[in-house]
Design a protein around this motif. Structure first.
Motif, PDB file in Angstrom:
ATOM      1  N   VAL A 122       1.020  -1.213  -0.099  1.00 30.51           N
ATOM      2  CA  VAL A 122       0.093  -0.024  -0.019  1.00 30.51           C
ATOM      3  C   VAL A 122       0.798   1.227   0.059  1.00 30.51           C
ATOM      4  CG1 VAL A 122      -1.930   1.422   1.249  1.00 30.51           C
ATOM      5  CG2 VAL A 122      -1.824  -1.167   1.230  1.00 30.51           C
ATOM      6  N   ASN A 123       0.499   2.056  -0.881  1.00 29.23           N
ATOM      7  CA  ASN A 123       1.435   3.362  -1.005  1.00 29.23           C
ATOM      8  C   ASN A 123       0.927   4.565  -0.004  1.00 29.23           C
ATOM      9  OD1 ASN A 123       3.182   5.140  -1.847  1.00 29.23           O
ATOM     10  ND2 ASN A 123       2.043   5.714  -3.878  1.00 29.23           N
ATOM     11  N   ASP A 124       1.178   4.229   1.307  1.00 25.49           N
ATOM     12  CA  ASP A 124       0.850   5.234   2.344  1.00 25.49           C
ATOM     13  C   ASP A 124       1.863   5.880   2.584  1.00 25.49           C
ATOM     14  OD1 ASP A 124      -1.889   4.506   2.324  1.00 25.49           O
ATOM     15  OD2 ASP A 124      -1.838   3.010   3.895  1.00 25.49           O
ATOM     16  N   HIS A 125       1.745   7.334   2.932  1.00 26.74           N
ATOM     17  CA  HIS A 125       3.067   8.098   3.180  1.00 26.74           C
ATOM     18  C   HIS A 125       2.494   8.676   4.509  1.00 26.74           C
ATOM     19  CE1 HIS A 125       5.097   8.648  -0.685  1.00 26.74           C
ATOM     20  NE2 HIS A 125       3.843   8.181  -1.157  1.00 26.74           N
ATOM     21  N   VAL A 126       3.170   8.468   5.464  1.00 21.21           N
ATOM     22  CA  VAL A 126       2.980   8.769   6.702  1.00 21.21           C
ATOM     23  C   VAL A 126       3.843   9.504   7.664  1.00 21.21           C
ATOM     24  CG1 VAL A 126       1.430   6.398   7.220  1.00 21.21           C
ATOM     25  CG2 VAL A 126       4.016   6.575   7.969  1.00 21.21           C
ATOM     26  N   PRO A 127       3.450  10.550   8.308  1.00 23.00           N
ATOM     27  CA  PRO A 127       4.045  11.426   9.005  1.00 23.00           C
ATOM     28  C   PRO A 127       5.060  10.728  10.141  1.00 23.00           C
ATOM     29  CG  PRO A 127       1.920  12.015   9.749  1.00 23.00           C
ATOM     30  CD  PRO A 127       2.061  11.044   8.772  1.00 23.00           C
ATOM     31  N   ALA A 128       6.410  10.933  10.163  1.00 14.26           N
ATOM     32  CA  ALA A 128       7.331  10.304  11.204  1.00 14.26           C
ATOM     33  C   ALA A 128       8.230  11.444  11.677  1.00 14.26           C
ATOM     34  CB  ALA A 128       7.912   9.420  10.663  1.00 14.26           C
ATOM     35  N   VAL A 129       8.614  11.116  12.975  1.00 18.47           N
ATOM     36  CA  VAL A 129       9.837  12.046  13.736  1.00 18.47           C
ATOM     37  C   VAL A 129      10.634  10.707  14.277  1.00 18.47           C
ATOM     38  CG1 VAL A 129      10.201  13.517  15.465  1.00 18.47           C
ATOM     39  CG2 VAL A 129       7.827  13.830  14.352  1.00 18.47           C
ATOM     40  N   LEU A 130      11.670  11.022  13.901  1.00 18.91           N
ATOM     41  CA  LEU A 130      13.233  10.565  14.429  1.00 18.91           C
ATOM     42  C   LEU A 130      13.590  11.616  15.468  1.00 18.91           C
ATOM     43  CD1 LEU A 130      14.937   8.206  14.305  1.00 18.91           C
ATOM     44  CD2 LEU A 130      16.111   9.407  12.369  1.00 18.91           C
ATOM     45  N   LEU A 131      13.674  11.052  16.811  1.00 20.19           N
ATOM     46  CA  LEU A 131      14.037  12.165  17.691  1.00 20.19           C
ATOM     47  C   LEU A 131      14.894  11.314  18.710  1.00 20.19           C
ATOM     48  CD1 LEU A 131      13.700  14.807  19.371  1.00 20.19           C
ATOM     49  CD2 LEU A 131      11.512  13.901  20.251  1.00 20.19           C
ATOM     50  N   GLY A 132      15.832  11.695  19.456  1.00 21.84           N
ATOM     51  CA  GLY A 132      16.437  11.076  20.445  1.00 21.84           C
ATOM     52  C   GLY A 132      17.641  11.886  20.773  1.00 21.84           C
ATOM     53  N   ILE A 133      18.536  11.372  22.022  1.00 24.49           N
ATOM     54  CA  ILE A 133      19.539  11.970  22.501  1.00 24.49           C
ATOM     55  C   ILE A 133      20.752  11.060  22.109  1.00 24.49           C
ATOM     56  CG2 ILE A 133      20.716  12.475  24.698  1.00 24.49           C
ATOM     57  CD1 ILE A 133      18.369  14.379  24.099  1.00 24.49           C
ATOM     58  N   CYS A 134      21.851  11.665  21.581  1.00 24.93           N
ATOM     59  CA  CYS A 134      23.226  11.181  21.356  1.00 24.93           C
ATOM     60  C   CYS A 134      24.204  11.531  22.123  1.00 24.93           C
ATOM     61  CB  CYS A 134      23.234  11.230  19.832  1.00 24.93           C
ATOM     62  SG  CYS A 134      24.786  10.238  19.390  1.00 24.93           S
TER      63      CYS A 134
END
Length: 183
Positions: A122-134
């Motif tokens: 299925v061609n679903d484009h979904v919002p995403a957030v890559l968030l973290g501490i390094c």
């Protein structure tokens, strides 16, 4: 009058307890013998590096966003953020998005990554957030000076390869913020 003098004496003691570390540019408050903020003054930071992207990325592996930045202090950590929309097409397909600093993945406190799996094509484009501490990578702690951050995409070995896409009809956002521990 005596309670007022006692309060003034306490204020002087607390003021004397503040120690400024000129070499690190951070201030620590020693109250009761403990550093309350790990030798780092949260007011002195906020060194942000931001970049936005409007270009579509149809690649399945490699770097999809990058940006140079400078870390000012040795005793700080990095808060990393990437915001976009993502998709993968393919039954059983999985893609993984991750941060790298100077070509090495963040390892401490944990890897900073997200994955997307599709059970159907299925061609679903979904919002995403890559968030973290390094704090550190395989190369060691991230020290002061110039660095490069990249957002990378790749396949997950135990799952099928799919057709990945990032940043469809939107603006992506990449940010590095220098922060004091604990986070």
């Amino acid at each position: 009058m005596r309670p007022l003098l006692a309060l003034a004496a306490i204020a002087v003691i607390i003021a004397i307890s503040f120690v400024q570390d000129v070499t690190a540019g951070c201030i620590s408050a020693r109250i009761g013998g403990y550093d309350n903020n790990y030798g780092c003054d949260k007011r002195s930071l906020g060194y942000n590096y931001r970049s936005t992207y409007n270009d579509r990325k149809g690649q399945d592996t490699g770097t999809i966003a990058s940006m140079p930045f400078k870390k000012k202090y040795a005793n700080t950590v990095l808060r990393l953020t990437y915001s976009s929309n993502i998709r993968v097409i393919g039954a059983g397909a999985t893609v993984r998005y991750s941060f790298q600093i100077d070509g090495h993945e963040c390892l401490r406190p944990t890897p900073v990554d997200i994955g997307m799996h599709k059970a159907q094509a299925v061609n679903d484009h979904v919002p995403a957030v890559l968030l973290g501490i390094c704090e550190a990578t395989a190369a060691g702690p991230i020290g002061p000076g110039g660095h490069a951050i990249t957002v990378n995409i790749g396949h997950v070995q135990r799952h099928g390869k799919g057709d990945a896409y990032s940043n469809w009809e939107s603006t992506s956002f990449l940010e590095v913020q220098e922060m004091c521990p604990p986070y």
